[in-house]
Design an enzyme around this catalytic site. Sequence first.
Site, short mmCIF file in Angstrom:
data_model
loop_
_atom_site.label_atom_id
_atom_site.label_comp_id
_atom_site.label_asym_id
_atom_site.label_seq_id
_atom_site.Cartn_x
_atom_site.Cartn_y
_atom_site.Cartn_z
N HIS A 200 0.81 -1.23 0.00
CA HIS A 200 0.00 0.00 0.00
C HIS A 200 0.83 1.27 0.00
O HIS A 200 0.29 2.36 -0.14
CB HIS A 200 -0.96 0.03 1.21
CG HIS A 200 -0.26 0.28 2.51
ND1 HIS A 200 0.41 -0.70 3.19
CD2 HIS A 200 -0.11 1.41 3.23
CE1 HIS A 200 0.94 -0.19 4.28
NE2 HIS A 200 0.65 1.09 4.33
C1 UD1 Z 1 -2.21 5.25 6.19
C2 UD1 Z 1 -0.91 5.70 6.86
C3 UD1 Z 1 0.13 4.61 6.69
C4 UD1 Z 1 -0.36 3.28 7.17
C5 UD1 Z 1 -1.66 2.95 6.44
C6 UD1 Z 1 -2.25 1.63 6.86
C7 UD1 Z 1 -0.50 8.13 6.79
C8 UD1 Z 1 0.36 9.17 6.19
N1 UD1 Z 1 -0.39 6.91 6.25
O1 UD1 Z 1 -1.95 5.17 4.80
O2 UD1 Z 1 1.28 4.97 7.46
O3 UD1 Z 1 0.60 2.29 6.92
O4 UD1 Z 1 -2.60 4.00 6.72
O5 UD1 Z 1 -3.39 1.32 6.14
O6 UD1 Z 1 -1.21 8.41 7.72
N2 UD1 Z 1 -9.29 4.60 1.90
C9 UD1 Z 1 -10.51 3.99 1.84
N3 UD1 Z 1 -11.11 3.63 3.00
C10 UD1 Z 1 -10.54 3.84 4.22
C11 UD1 Z 1 -9.29 4.49 4.27
C12 UD1 Z 1 -8.68 4.86 3.11
O7 UD1 Z 1 -11.05 3.76 0.77
O8 UD1 Z 1 -11.14 3.47 5.24
C13 UD1 Z 1 -8.60 4.98 0.64
C14 UD1 Z 1 -8.91 6.39 0.21
O9 UD1 Z 1 -8.95 6.42 -1.16
C15 UD1 Z 1 -7.69 7.16 0.66
C16 UD1 Z 1 -6.58 6.13 0.51
O10 UD1 Z 1 -7.21 4.88 0.81
O11 UD1 Z 1 -7.48 8.29 -0.09
C17 UD1 Z 1 -5.43 6.36 1.41
O12 UD1 Z 1 -5.87 6.49 2.78
P1 UD1 Z 1 -4.99 7.38 3.81
O13 UD1 Z 1 -5.51 7.28 5.19
O14 UD1 Z 1 -4.81 8.74 3.28
O15 UD1 Z 1 -3.57 6.69 3.77
P2 UD1 Z 1 -3.15 5.14 3.74
O16 UD1 Z 1 -2.53 4.87 2.43
O17 UD1 Z 1 -4.23 4.24 4.21
#
Ligand code: UD1
Length: 364
Positions: A200
């Site tokens: 991821h």
């Molecule tokens: C975040 C953390 C990362 C951790 C990871 C675990 C930061 C900078 N990064 O990254 O350190 O390893 O979580 O999962 O805080 N999304 C969904 N549903 C959700 C959450 C996210 O669809 O419940 C999608 C959205 O499109 C979002 C993308 O995933 O834009 C990324 O989510 P985000 O929380 O921004 O960062 P992660 O890549 O999950």
Amino acid sequence: MHLLHVVGARPNFMKVAPVLRALQHRPGVRQTLLHTGQHYDANMSDIFFQQLGIPAPDVFLGVGSGSHAVQTAKIMMQFEEAILDRRPDWVLVYGDVNSTVAATLVCAKLRVQVAHVEAGLRSFDRDMPEELNRLVTDQLADLLLTPSHDGDQNLLREGIPASRIRCVGNVMIDTLVRLLPQARLPEAPLQDRFALVTLHRPSNVDDPEILRGVLETLVDLSDGCQMVFPVHPRTRKKIEELGVLFPNEERFLMLEPLGYLECLALQKHATAVVTDSGGIQEESTWLGVPCLTLRENTERPVTISAGTNQLIGRDMVKLRSALTEILAGHGKTGRKPPLWDGKAGERIADILLEPAQPMLRRAA
Ligand code: UD1
């Protein structure tokens, strides 16, 4: 004493659970759990609350996704109100996600004491958003609770006084030790021999050609070993845009994000783990399962020096040869690092309740 815990994203939940448990019956302690809502899907958040026995959050900010600046700013704006209403004695923040740094920055300006759980980890790679979150959080926090001694050394080098640093061990391993007996494989067509794959990190999934290279290598390797791949939401979106052809489920099994108990069971039974996650590098080290990390560096070097972890970077030739070695029975072996013993949460509770601790408190 009023303690307020801040969580927001999936890797926070296995870290907060043991600390909440260790403090729940200590006399004179009141706890508030605040969830920023950085992760909001049921399989990225709710299932962990159920499986880990975490009480429902007292405060839910519901910030959701966005660019780093938008997400961090939204958390800060809403978190400030929550803190002004509640005025806890300590705020506990976990790991390195955007929720961690946002809450810490607000507390530092309001002069509310912050304890950082999983402090001191450094990848020395500022291209990683998490590294920036770690650097800022550790500079601003009052109490730095590290999982291993390399963390203490990193903090001392950055000029943080030794009096603020305490090595408590790996709190995420507390959750593993407690729940391993309940781990259960997901209901899915698993082969006897499989590799667990998770991906991821922006450095692996945001560039379509890099992601394509990794996936095509894994597809090739699935000829000799089933790949089991629970797909993170951000990775799923990117894969859909790529149009890679995957073989059938007997070779390449793609799943929705899994609960904690299912992910743990898959790690335990896997022949190998291929990942870019921080937590999975640590869990596989504790479980003694060879782990190939698709990153150029790791903020958890003890998983390499003591554990089963090996850095592969983006070198697909290296991935092929390392996985082939493991399948031939020559995978890296290791041992459990010190203080990865299931008692880190209790040590944190003891430290927070030490009579001398209020001396850390800043002037109001
Ligand atoms: C975040 C953390 C990362 C951790 C990871 C675990 C930061 C900078 N990064 O990254 O350190 O390893 O979580 O999962 O805080 N999304 C969904 N549903 C959700 C959450 C996210 O669809 O419940 C999608 C959205 O499109 C979002 C993308 O995933 O834009 C990324 O989510 P985000 O929380 O921004 O960062 P992660 O890549 O999950």
